[in-house]
Scaffold this motif. Structure first.
Motif, PDB file in Angstrom:
ATOM      1  N   THR A  18       0.830  -1.202   0.000  1.00 11.57           N
ATOM      2  CA  THR A  18       0.000   0.000   0.000  1.00 11.57           C
ATOM      3  C   THR A  18       0.865   1.253   0.000  1.00 11.57           C
ATOM      4  O   THR A  18       0.560   2.225  -0.700  1.00 11.57           O
ATOM      5  CB  THR A  18      -0.980  -0.011   1.181  1.00 11.57           C
ATOM      6  N   ARG A  19       1.940   1.238   0.762  1.00  2.00           N
ATOM      7  CA  ARG A  19       2.852   2.393   0.745  1.00  2.00           C
ATOM      8  C   ARG A  19       3.417   2.613  -0.654  1.00  2.00           C
ATOM      9  O   ARG A  19       3.498   3.747  -1.130  1.00  2.00           O
ATOM     10  CB  ARG A  19       3.966   2.193   1.763  1.00  2.00           C
ATOM     11  N   ASP A  21       2.064   1.664  -3.493  1.00  2.00           N
ATOM     12  CA  ASP A  21       0.921   2.125  -4.291  1.00  2.00           C
ATOM     13  C   ASP A  21       0.726   3.625  -4.109  1.00  2.00           C
ATOM     14  O   ASP A  21       0.592   4.373  -5.084  1.00  2.00           O
ATOM     15  CB  ASP A  21      -0.326   1.347  -3.845  1.00  2.00           C
ATOM     16  N   GLN A  22       0.714   4.082  -2.883  1.00  2.00           N
ATOM     17  CA  GLN A  22       0.454   5.496  -2.603  1.00  2.00           C
ATOM     18  C   GLN A  22       1.603   6.387  -3.051  1.00  2.00           C
ATOM     19  O   GLN A  22       1.374   7.490  -3.551  1.00  2.00           O
ATOM     20  CB  GLN A  22       0.152   5.701  -1.123  1.00  2.00           C
ATOM     21  N   ARG A  25       1.166   6.837  -6.754  1.00  2.00           N
ATOM     22  CA  ARG A  25       0.057   7.744  -7.053  1.00  2.00           C
ATOM     23  C   ARG A  25       0.402   9.180  -6.698  1.00  2.00           C
ATOM     24  O   ARG A  25       0.016  10.115  -7.395  1.00  2.00           O
ATOM     25  CB  ARG A  25      -1.214   7.263  -6.365  1.00  2.00           C
ATOM     26  N   ASP A  26       1.132   9.385  -5.608  1.00  2.00           N
ATOM     27  CA  ASP A  26       1.598  10.727  -5.260  1.00  2.00           C
ATOM     28  C   ASP A  26       2.512  11.270  -6.360  1.00  2.00           C
ATOM     29  O   ASP A  26       2.419  12.438  -6.734  1.00  2.00           O
ATOM     30  CB  ASP A  26       2.329  10.732  -3.918  1.00  2.00           C
TER      31      ASP A  26
END
Length: 179
Positions: A18-19, A21-22, A25-26
């Motif tokens: 998830t980190r 992924d984020q 996206r950031d």
């Protein structure tokens, strides 16, 4: 809710993914460049599919509250595998009924699956950018009952959500946006 984590190894891997992924996206939001986003999404989807095949939906009992949130986020971003998103939606429905996942997860994934099928969403969670790059919600089924449906899933009123989304994302930098 989310007491003992039965599979801390899965919870830790969900957190790591998830980190990643984020961060991707950031990067997209800051630069407009996808970087490795497609590869990250494909890898996360393949990994989550294997987890689901072995354990069922990774809910609170298996991976704790944070792990359940992380699994939900990864499936939200599995857009290139709509069949898997639909399978996950069915499993997530059972998890919500068993109080093993929060209803808000079901609302977001329901909307994501409906939009992918060209149908109006139920909970107003999915936004898009139009030709002028301004954000707008995807079409909603029976908009006059939207806040009623949102409340039943533990979601804030649509107007408050809309304000939060616009503050967080401003002009759309990607076609699809979800919180």
């Amino acid at each position: 809710m989310g007491g003992a984590v039965n599979r801390p190894d899965l919870a830790a891997e969900l957190r790591r993914r998830t980190r990643s992924d984020q961060q991707a996206r950031d990067h997209l939001t800051r630069t407009g460049e996808p970087g490795g986003l497609l590869r990250i999404d494909a890898d996360n989807t393949a990994w989550l599919k294997a987890v689901v095949a072995e354990h069922g939906w990774p809910g609170r009992e298996l991976v704790g509250d944070q792990g359940a949130d992380d699994a939900w986020l990864l499936v939200q971003h599995a857009d290139r595998d709509p069949g898997f998103q639909h399978e996950a939606l069915e499993l997530l429905t059972g998890a919500v009924e068993a109080a093993d996942a929060p209803p808000r997860h079901l609302a977001y994934l329901t909307d994501r699956v409906l939009i992918a099928r060209g149908r109006p969403q139920l909970y107003g969670t999915q936004y898009t950018g139009d030709d002028t790059s301004s954000l707008r919600p995807q079409p909603v089924h029976e908009p006059e009952r939207l806040d009623e449906r949102r409340a039943a899933m533990g979601l804030e009123p649509a107007a408050a959500y809309d304000e939060r989304i616009r503050r967080a994302y401003g002009p759309a930098t990607d076609k699809e946006t979800t919180a």
